[in-house]
Scaffold this motif. Structure first.
Motif, PDB file in Angstrom:
ATOM      1  N   LYS A  26       1.045  -1.158   0.090  1.00 53.47           N
ATOM      2  CA  LYS A  26       0.112  -0.018   0.043  1.00 53.47           C
ATOM      3  C   LYS A  26       0.889   1.163   0.210  1.00 53.47           C
ATOM      4  O   LYS A  26       2.139   1.376   0.325  1.00 53.47           O
ATOM      5  N   VAL A  27       0.213   2.562  -0.429  1.00 47.76           N
ATOM      6  CA  VAL A  27       1.020   3.535  -0.345  1.00 47.76           C
ATOM      7  C   VAL A  27      -0.071   4.645   0.058  1.00 47.76           C
ATOM      8  O   VAL A  27      -1.084   4.763  -0.175  1.00 47.76           O
ATOM      9  N   CYS A  28       0.746   5.636   0.687  1.00 49.68           N
ATOM     10  CA  CYS A  28       0.055   6.769   1.289  1.00 49.68           C
ATOM     11  C   CYS A  28      -0.138   8.001   0.306  1.00 49.68           C
ATOM     12  O   CYS A  28       0.935   8.148  -0.423  1.00 49.68           O
ATOM     13  N   LYS A  29      -1.144   8.461   0.202  1.00 49.79           N
ATOM     14  CA  LYS A  29      -1.485   9.244  -0.770  1.00 49.79           C
ATOM     15  C   LYS A  29      -1.005  10.720  -0.321  1.00 49.79           C
ATOM     16  O   LYS A  29      -0.526  11.558  -1.370  1.00 49.79           O
ATOM     17  N   LYS A  30      -0.560  10.804   0.656  1.00 48.51           N
ATOM     18  CA  LYS A  30       0.106  12.331   1.448  1.00 48.51           C
ATOM     19  C   LYS A  30       1.287  12.261   1.267  1.00 48.51           C
ATOM     20  O   LYS A  30       2.281  13.090   0.688  1.00 48.51           O
ATOM     21  N   CYS A  31       1.887  11.089   2.119  1.00 43.09           N
ATOM     22  CA  CYS A  31       3.295  11.185   2.277  1.00 43.09           C
ATOM     23  C   CYS A  31       4.232  10.384   1.187  1.00 43.09           C
ATOM     24  O   CYS A  31       5.268  10.264   1.456  1.00 43.09           O
ATOM     25  N   THR A  40      -5.783   1.264   6.821  1.00 35.73           N
ATOM     26  CA  THR A  40      -5.921   2.491   6.075  1.00 35.73           C
ATOM     27  C   THR A  40      -5.137   3.668   6.685  1.00 35.73           C
ATOM     28  O   THR A  40      -4.724   4.654   6.236  1.00 35.73           O
ATOM     29  N   THR A  41      -4.605   3.422   7.747  1.00 34.14           N
ATOM     30  CA  THR A  41      -3.580   4.485   8.633  1.00 34.14           C
ATOM     31  C   THR A  41      -2.378   4.224   8.103  1.00 34.14           C
ATOM     32  O   THR A  41      -1.436   3.396   8.260  1.00 34.14           O
ATOM     33  N   CYS A  42      -1.627   5.308   7.662  1.00 34.53           N
ATOM     34  CA  CYS A  42      -0.107   5.369   7.284  1.00 34.53           C
ATOM     35  C   CYS A  42       0.832   5.295   8.525  1.00 34.53           C
ATOM     36  O   CYS A  42       0.661   5.881   9.277  1.00 34.53           O
ATOM     37  N   PRO A  43       1.664   4.273   8.485  1.00 34.95           N
ATOM     38  CA  PRO A  43       2.421   4.035   9.830  1.00 34.95           C
ATOM     39  C   PRO A  43       3.611   5.342   9.687  1.00 34.95           C
ATOM     40  O   PRO A  43       4.298   5.561  10.838  1.00 34.95           O
ATOM     41  N   ASN A  44       3.700   6.018   8.662  1.00 34.38           N
ATOM     42  CA  ASN A  44       4.771   7.124   8.679  1.00 34.38           C
ATOM     43  C   ASN A  44       4.203   8.468   9.119  1.00 34.38           C
ATOM     44  O   ASN A  44       4.716   8.993   9.954  1.00 34.38           O
ATOM     45  N   CYS A  45       3.027   8.905   8.494  1.00 31.00           N
ATOM     46  CA  CYS A  45       2.563  10.209   8.840  1.00 31.00           C
ATOM     47  C   CYS A  45       1.357   9.981   9.877  1.00 31.00           C
ATOM     48  O   CYS A  45       0.709  10.969  10.161  1.00 31.00           O
ATOM     49  N   GLY A  46       0.634   8.707   9.907  1.00 28.55           N
ATOM     50  CA  GLY A  46      -0.568   8.548  10.878  1.00 28.55           C
ATOM     51  C   GLY A  46      -1.679   9.086  10.233  1.00 28.55           C
ATOM     52  O   GLY A  46      -2.814   9.008  10.813  1.00 28.55           O
ATOM     53  N   LYS A  47      -1.967   9.479   8.963  1.00 31.73           N
ATOM     54  CA  LYS A  47      -3.032   9.792   8.356  1.00 31.73           C
ATOM     55  C   LYS A  47      -3.880   8.744   7.544  1.00 31.73           C
ATOM     56  O   LYS A  47      -3.106   7.664   7.224  1.00 31.73           O
ATOM     57  N   PRO A  48      -5.053   8.709   7.615  1.00 34.63           N
ATOM     58  CA  PRO A  48      -5.910   7.595   7.053  1.00 34.63           C
ATOM     59  C   PRO A  48      -5.999   7.538   5.567  1.00 34.63           C
ATOM     60  O   PRO A  48      -6.987   7.733   5.063  1.00 34.63           O
ATOM     61  N   HIS A  49      -4.694   7.652   5.003  1.00 35.83           N
ATOM     62  CA  HIS A  49      -4.797   7.731   3.466  1.00 35.83           C
ATOM     63  C   HIS A  49      -3.795   6.962   2.685  1.00 35.83           C
ATOM     64  O   HIS A  49      -3.590   6.822   1.677  1.00 35.83           O
ATOM     65  N   LEU A  50      -4.187   5.545   3.004  1.00 32.15           N
ATOM     66  CA  LEU A  50      -3.304   4.394   2.598  1.00 32.15           C
ATOM     67  C   LEU A  50      -4.314   3.728   1.558  1.00 32.15           C
ATOM     68  O   LEU A  50      -5.646   3.436   1.781  1.00 32.15           O
ATOM     69  N   GLY A 133       9.883   1.668   3.395  1.00 36.77           N
ATOM     70  CA  GLY A 133       8.934   1.181   3.762  1.00 36.77           C
ATOM     71  C   GLY A 133       8.821  -0.220   4.445  1.00 36.77           C
ATOM     72  O   GLY A 133       8.482  -0.324   5.664  1.00 36.77           O
ATOM     73  N   ILE A 134       9.475  -1.022   3.798  1.00 36.48           N
ATOM     74  CA  ILE A 134       9.332  -2.328   4.190  1.00 36.48           C
ATOM     75  C   ILE A 134      10.585  -2.576   5.369  1.00 36.48           C
ATOM     76  O   ILE A 134      10.176  -3.159   6.394  1.00 36.48           O
ATOM     77  N   ILE A 135      11.383  -1.857   5.451  1.00 34.82           N
ATOM     78  CA  ILE A 135      12.354  -1.753   6.380  1.00 34.82           C
ATOM     79  C   ILE A 135      11.570  -1.398   7.973  1.00 34.82           C
ATOM     80  O   ILE A 135      11.797  -1.793   9.014  1.00 34.82           O
ATOM     81  N   HIS A 136      10.938  -0.248   7.712  1.00 34.00           N
ATOM     82  CA  HIS A 136      10.199   0.459   8.668  1.00 34.00           C
ATOM     83  C   HIS A 136       8.974  -0.686   9.200  1.00 34.00           C
ATOM     84  O   HIS A 136       8.943  -0.905  10.445  1.00 34.00           O
ATOM     85  N   ASP A 137       8.601  -1.443   8.421  1.00 32.73           N
ATOM     86  CA  ASP A 137       7.335  -2.491   8.750  1.00 32.73           C
ATOM     87  C   ASP A 137       8.332  -3.654   9.536  1.00 32.73           C
ATOM     88  O   ASP A 137       7.816  -3.919  10.665  1.00 32.73           O
ATOM     89  N   TYR A 138       9.468  -3.831   9.134  1.00 35.99           N
ATOM     90  CA  TYR A 138      10.262  -5.080   9.559  1.00 35.99           C
ATOM     91  C   TYR A 138      10.664  -4.567  11.245  1.00 35.99           C
ATOM     92  O   TYR A 138      10.249  -5.263  12.119  1.00 35.99           O
ATOM     93  N   LYS A 139      10.867  -3.259  11.371  1.00 38.45           N
ATOM     94  CA  LYS A 139      11.146  -2.751  12.725  1.00 38.45           C
ATOM     95  C   LYS A 139      10.081  -2.691  13.673  1.00 38.45           C
ATOM     96  O   LYS A 139      10.078  -3.107  14.551  1.00 38.45           O
ATOM     97  N   ALA A 140       9.021  -2.355  12.892  1.00 43.13           N
ATOM     98  CA  ALA A 140       7.512  -2.446  13.890  1.00 43.13           C
ATOM     99  C   ALA A 140       7.421  -3.786  14.155  1.00 43.13           C
ATOM    100  O   ALA A 140       6.786  -4.046  15.183  1.00 43.13           O
ATOM    101  N   ALA A 141       7.693  -4.578  13.121  1.00 38.67           N
ATOM    102  CA  ALA A 141       7.141  -5.983  13.674  1.00 38.67           C
ATOM    103  C   ALA A 141       8.135  -6.365  14.953  1.00 38.67           C
ATOM    104  O   ALA A 141       7.682  -7.231  15.864  1.00 38.67           O
TER     105      ALA A 141
END
Lengths: 320, 49
Positions: A26-31, A40-50, A133-141
């Motif tokens: 998925k990609v965020c429309k904003k960031c 739906t919530t972007c893990p980077n900016c926190g906005k519901p634009h995924l 983005g994938i690295i960020h997801d991995y760290k979140a996991a």
């Protein structure tokens, strides 16, 4: 027994397998951050634009097409404005409408192809964003490693759709070994096979051989055979090898292909697995079983010669 | 006069765009190729033993 008691019963969310792996991205429309996790919530900016990447690609393709139509309309309007007579104006208007109409129809017909091109372009233009983005997801996991193992595993399972490396596989396997595995769980094996000998993978295969034999296929058998000496040296190694040998018995193809493995551990097979093996060899005596058929007959003579379950079909002599 | 010139430009613009779209469609990527390219992009440096 103690090991089993220390395992946690879990109810894993089912894994939605998509036809193409990018469909999970998925990609965020904003960031414009990419992620494989999150609804739906972007893990980077926190906005519901995924939104799914395909949707973004379609937006990009349509935007480009609309721009083309807009340019065509502008040229048409200029031609109308530059007309000196009413007849010229009408002719230019009609020509513009016809040409823009043709353009619009062609665009409609090629939309699918343009969307795919836009998708490919999206990935190439945002290569670094996708990787980040994938690295960020991995760290979140991994942040959930100590606090919520189930969630951690589910997140790693999603990430492993796109990231194929042994480090993630080993982490998944380590987590799986903390869970009480059940037959009804949505488990996988082949995607978790690593290149080198890994005890935690072997333990997992041993568990699956008891509860979900159908997951054990050619690549797994080949892995087991490649590292058989190492597996013999690990705790319960022989039991695991016997269980895997028992898993071959469900298909003639496997017994024939891995007859050596089956032969080495046939003696310790549970009765039901040995019975099935025995019946298979009886049913297909002309198959090339190698030394397996001799070993099976030897075991039959030693252990099951007088067992009524083996007598139902075994009326012929079984001398070696 | 200039009106017809712009109509000519519009005509050429539409023709070029149609040829471009047709060419893209002919050489269209299939989803499996894009999928593979994405995996190659993400795993080229990371897929270490």
């Amino acid at each position: 027994m103690n090991k089993r008691n220390s395992k946690t019963p879990v109810f894993l969310k089912s894994y939605d397998k998509t036809k193409y792996r990018y469909e999970k991205l998925k990609v965020c429309k904003k960031c414009h951050a990419f992620t494989i996790l999150g609804d739906t919530t972007c893990p980077n900016c926190g906005k519901p634009h995924l939104i799914p990447v395909e949707e973004q690609a379609e937006r990009n393709a349509k935007h480009a097409m609309h721009t083309t139509v807009l340019i065509a309309v502008c040229i048409g309007l200029i031609s109308i404005l530059l007309s000196s007579t009413l007849l010229q104006m009408v002719l230019c208007g009609i020509a513009s409408i016809v040409l823009i109409g043709v353009l619009w129809i062609v665009q409609r017909n090629v939309l699918d192809a343009e969307c795919l091109r836009a998708l490919d372009k999206l990935f190439h233009a945002n290569e670094k964003n996708v990787q980040d983005g994938i690295i960020h997801d991995y760290k979140a996991a991994i942040d959930n490693w100590d606090t919520d193992k189930q969630r951690c595993y589910e997140m790693l399972r999603e990430i492993s759709t796109l990231l194929h490396n042994d480090m993630i596989r080993i982490r998944q396997l380590t987590l799986l070994q903390t869970f009480l595995l059940r037959k009804d769980m949505d488990l996988e094996l082949e995607p978790l096979l690593v290149r080198k000998y890994e005890p935690v993978l072997v333990e997992y295969i041993g568990e699956l051989a008891k509860i979900k034999r159908d997951l054990i296929k050619d690549r797994t058998f080949q892995y087991i055979m490649a590292y058989e000496p190492e597996i013999m040296g690990q705790e319960q190694g022989r039991d695991i090898l016997t269980a895997v040998a028992g898993a071959t018995v469900r298909m003639k193809h496997y017994v024939r292909s891995y007859s050596g493995l089956v032969r080495r551990y046939a003696y310790n097979l549970p009765k039901d697995r040995f019975l099935r093996l025995y019946q298979m060899i009886e049913q297909y005596p002309n198959e090339d079983w190698g030394r397996l058929s001799e070993e099976v007959m030897r075991i039959y003579t030693e252990k099951y010669q007088w067992d009524p379950d083996f007598q139902q079909k075994g009326q012929r002599g079984h001398t070696i | 006069m200039f009106a017809y010139v712009f109509i000519g430009i519009l005509f050429l613009f539409v023709i070029v765009k149609c040829i471009q779209y047709g060419w893209h469609r002919k050489k269209s990527l299939d989803p499996a190729t894009i999928d593979k390219a994405l995996l190659g992009m993400l795993n080229s440096e990371r897929d270490q033993a």
